[in-house]
Write a protein that holds these residues in place. Structure first.
Motif, PDB file in Angstrom:
ATOM      1  N   TYR A   1      -9.349  10.586  20.776  1.00 24.91           N
ATOM      2  CA  TYR A   1      -8.426  11.116  21.678  1.00 24.91           C
ATOM      3  C   TYR A   1      -8.845  11.632  22.827  1.00 24.91           C
ATOM      4  O   TYR A   1      -7.931  10.796  23.528  1.00 24.91           O
ATOM      5  CB  TYR A   1      -8.017  12.778  20.995  1.00 24.91           C
ATOM      6  CG  TYR A   1      -7.625  12.594  19.817  1.00 24.91           C
ATOM      7  CD1 TYR A   1      -6.897  12.128  18.515  1.00 24.91           C
ATOM      8  CD2 TYR A   1      -7.489  13.922  18.847  1.00 24.91           C
ATOM      9  CE1 TYR A   1      -6.968  12.197  17.037  1.00 24.91           C
ATOM     10  CE2 TYR A   1      -7.239  13.978  17.348  1.00 24.91           C
ATOM     11  CZ  TYR A   1      -7.192  13.498  17.197  1.00 24.91           C
ATOM     12  OH  TYR A   1      -7.008  13.275  15.188  1.00 24.91           O
TER      13      TYR A   1
ATOM     14  N   THR B   1      -5.469  18.608  13.854  1.00 24.37           N
ATOM     15  CA  THR B   1      -4.711  17.306  13.238  1.00 24.37           C
ATOM     16  C   THR B   1      -6.150  17.345  12.485  1.00 24.37           C
ATOM     17  O   THR B   1      -5.876  16.563  11.438  1.00 24.37           O
ATOM     18  CB  THR B   1      -5.006  15.670  14.225  1.00 24.37           C
ATOM     19  OG1 THR B   1      -5.813  16.215  15.119  1.00 24.37           O
ATOM     20  CG2 THR B   1      -3.179  16.338  15.361  1.00 24.37           C
TER      21      THR B   1
ATOM     22  N   LYS C   1      -4.351  18.388   9.570  1.00 24.85           N
ATOM     23  CA  LYS C   1      -2.794  17.995   9.111  1.00 24.85           C
ATOM     24  C   LYS C   1      -2.310  19.421   8.924  1.00 24.85           C
ATOM     25  O   LYS C   1      -1.126  19.532   8.671  1.00 24.85           O
ATOM     26  CB  LYS C   1      -3.030  16.986   7.466  1.00 24.85           C
ATOM     27  CG  LYS C   1      -3.275  15.847   7.622  1.00 24.85           C
ATOM     28  CD  LYS C   1      -3.017  15.036   6.480  1.00 24.85           C
ATOM     29  CE  LYS C   1      -3.581  13.965   6.419  1.00 24.85           C
ATOM     30  NZ  LYS C   1      -3.962  13.178   7.419  1.00 24.85           N
TER      31      LYS C   1
ATOM     32  N   ARG D   1       0.502  17.651  20.446  1.00 27.29           N
ATOM     33  CA  ARG D   1       1.870  16.941  19.980  1.00 27.29           C
ATOM     34  C   ARG D   1       1.857  15.626  20.478  1.00 27.29           C
ATOM     35  O   ARG D   1       1.920  15.188  20.086  1.00 27.29           O
ATOM     36  CB  ARG D   1       2.828  17.884  19.860  1.00 27.29           C
ATOM     37  CG  ARG D   1       2.992  19.043  19.087  1.00 27.29           C
ATOM     38  CD  ARG D   1       4.206  19.745  19.533  1.00 27.29           C
ATOM     39  NE  ARG D   1       5.773  18.835  19.345  1.00 27.29           N
ATOM     40  CZ  ARG D   1       6.407  19.405  18.766  1.00 27.29           C
ATOM     41  NH1 ARG D   1       6.330  19.712  17.413  1.00 27.29           N
ATOM     42  NH2 ARG D   1       7.713  18.170  18.510  1.00 27.29           N
TER      43      ARG D   1
ATOM     44  N   VAL E   1      -0.860  13.203  19.088  1.00 24.70           N
ATOM     45  CA  VAL E   1       0.246  12.830  18.097  1.00 24.70           C
ATOM     46  C   VAL E   1       0.758  11.954  18.055  1.00 24.70           C
ATOM     47  O   VAL E   1       0.486  10.453  17.335  1.00 24.70           O
ATOM     48  CB  VAL E   1       0.703  13.891  16.646  1.00 24.70           C
ATOM     49  CG1 VAL E   1       0.968  12.875  15.648  1.00 24.70           C
ATOM     50  CG2 VAL E   1      -0.665  15.089  16.450  1.00 24.70           C
TER      51      VAL E   1
ATOM     52  N   LEU F   1      -1.589  10.667  11.740  1.00 25.75           N
ATOM     53  CA  LEU F   1      -1.551  12.224  12.512  1.00 25.75           C
ATOM     54  C   LEU F   1      -0.629  13.467  12.274  1.00 25.75           C
ATOM     55  O   LEU F   1       0.866  12.655  12.330  1.00 25.75           O
ATOM     56  CB  LEU F   1      -1.716  12.829  13.110  1.00 25.75           C
ATOM     57  CG  LEU F   1      -3.593  11.594  13.911  1.00 25.75           C
ATOM     58  CD1 LEU F   1      -3.585  12.016  16.079  1.00 25.75           C
ATOM     59  CD2 LEU F   1      -4.501  12.255  13.077  1.00 25.75           C
ATOM     60  N   THR F   2      -0.126  14.150  11.850  1.00 26.62           N
ATOM     61  CA  THR F   2       0.479  14.903  11.611  1.00 26.62           C
ATOM     62  C   THR F   2       0.734  16.003  13.015  1.00 26.62           C
ATOM     63  O   THR F   2       0.370  16.886  13.634  1.00 26.62           O
ATOM     64  CB  THR F   2       0.535  16.403  10.308  1.00 26.62           C
ATOM     65  OG1 THR F   2       0.135  15.374   9.280  1.00 26.62           O
ATOM     66  CG2 THR F   2       2.224  16.986  10.044  1.00 26.62           C
ATOM     67  N   GLU F   3       2.078  16.323  13.112  1.00 20.22           N
ATOM     68  CA  GLU F   3       2.444  16.698  14.129  1.00 20.22           C
ATOM     69  C   GLU F   3       3.244  18.264  14.125  1.00 20.22           C
ATOM     70  O   GLU F   3       3.596  18.743  13.409  1.00 20.22           O
ATOM     71  CB  GLU F   3       3.903  16.209  14.784  1.00 20.22           C
ATOM     72  CG  GLU F   3       3.607  15.289  15.700  1.00 20.22           C
ATOM     73  CD  GLU F   3       5.336  15.698  16.955  1.00 20.22           C
ATOM     74  OE1 GLU F   3       5.474  16.572  17.313  1.00 20.22           O
ATOM     75  OE2 GLU F   3       5.634  14.140  17.034  1.00 20.22           O
TER      76      GLU F   3
ATOM     77  N   THR G   1      -9.339  12.264   6.920  1.00 23.70           N
ATOM     78  CA  THR G   1      -8.955  12.423   8.282  1.00 23.70           C
ATOM     79  C   THR G   1      -9.281  11.139   8.913  1.00 23.70           C
ATOM     80  O   THR G   1      -9.220  11.082   9.157  1.00 23.70           O
ATOM     81  CB  THR G   1      -8.610  13.499   8.561  1.00 23.70           C
ATOM     82  OG1 THR G   1      -7.675  14.383   7.830  1.00 23.70           O
ATOM     83  CG2 THR G   1      -7.562  13.713   9.902  1.00 23.70           C
TER      84      THR G   1
END
Length: 337
Positions: free
Chosen positions: A96, A140, A143, A161, A164, A176-178, A322
């Motif tokens: 990231y 993340t 999730k 966010r 992601v 990835l999930t917000e 993940t």
């Protein structure tokens, strides 16, 4: 119906106090049946500004775990884990970091505020600067769709966010999930310190801890900041900027009696000692069962350690999955079978 996943946690820099309790812990107990909950003891994040004093973090890690169990967080419903025991979080953070600019990190209002508060200037540890990215990795990895947080933490969740969205866009996969922030109920914000200062903290010596004895709680309540102009009992008093009444707003369940007390205080004829005694009785009743549970778990430390170990193993198994998806999206699973 599958439950949504919730992630929250605390830095183990000291025992937890009633500000933590009213602001987050009490709500976590309410939410533990509603969500698939992960509660992280963020020891690595705590080390970003305590690297030269790791004993402080190690010692307080267990204190935080005891506080969790004592307020009613149920390890059969909630996964309590230790951040440093999930090495996959570090690799996620690295990936990231490659898509977050230095200028974006410096613009984060929460980070800017904390850097100023800690007087870092040029001595700012880079680990502290990048902890919003580390926090995004924490969220993340599991999730998480729900992250309970105060208003001051909203910029952190927004940065997660953004990460992601950037990752999914760059690598063209919805990996990835917000997360969404879950703010505390109105009126349940941060409690001030007993000295009237905006923040309650161990370093300021202005906190009431969940593990405090009845005598210590009483002593702290009786020393609390009130209205400096309310010198005599008959003087009219200020309720709105009075720390004792702020605590009563948070803890008193008899709202009718509290409103009557406020009106009496405003018009004069009600002394600070009487109001403080009333608050002391309420806090003692609230904290006694918590303290009793804590005493029980202190005598069953094997259970506490097993809870943390089991929770960390489960959390790691999810983070591994993940990370594999992230590596696959980037295209660095060179030797996959």
């Amino acid at each position: 119906m599958k439950k949504e996943t919730l992630l929250t946690g605390d830095r183990p820099t000291g025992k937890l106090h009633i500000g933590h309790y009213i602001g987050s812990l009490k709500n976590r107990v309410k939410l533990q049946d509603q969500y698939n909950s992960f509660i992280m003891i963020a020891d690595q994040q705590a080390l970003t500004d305590n690297a030269r004093n790791p004993e402080k973090i190690r010692n307080n890690l267990i204190e935080v775990a005891l506080d969790y169990l004592s307020v009613g967080i149920d390890p059969s419903k909630v996964n309590i884990f230790i951040q440093s025991q999930i090495p996959e979080l570090n690799e996620l953070t690295m990936h990231y970091l490659n898509i977050v600019t230095l200028s974006r990190l410096k613009r984060n209002p929460t980070v800017k505020s904390e850097i100023k508060e800690k007087n870092f200037d040029e001595s700012l540890p880079t680990g502290f600067l990048i902890y919003p990215v580390s926090q995004a990795a924490d969220i993340t990895a599991f999730k998480a769709t729900i992250v309970p947080a105060g208003e001051d933490q909203v910029p952190m969740i927004e940065q997660a966010r953004e990460i992601v969205r950037s990752f999914n866009s760059i690598y063209k996969k919805e990996v990835l999930t917000e997360p969404n922030v879950l703010l505390p109920e109105k009126g349940l914000g941060r409690l001030p310190g007993i000295d009237g200062k905006a923040k309650m903290s161990k370093s300021l010596g202005n906190a009431i801890y969940l593990s405090d004895s009845p005598d210590i709680i009483k002593k702290k309540v009786m020393s609390m900041y009130t209205d400096p102009n309310h010198i005599r009992v008959e003087d009219p008093g200020d309720v709105e900027n009075n720390t004792v009444f702020t605590y009563l707003d948070a803890f008193c369940s008899d709202k009718l009696q509290l409103e009557e007390m406020k009106e009496h205080y405003r018009r004069g004829g009600l002394g600070d000692v009487k109001v403080k005694r009333y608050l002391n009785d309420i806090l003692q009743a609230e904290i006694e069962p918590i303290r009793n549970k804590r005493n029980y778990y202190e005598k069953h430390m094997d259970f506490v350690f097993e809870t943390l170990k089991r929770g960390s193993l489960k959390a790691r198994s999810i983070a591994v999955e993940t990370l594999l998806e992230v590596r696959e999206a980037i295209g660095i699973n060179y030797f996959k079978s």
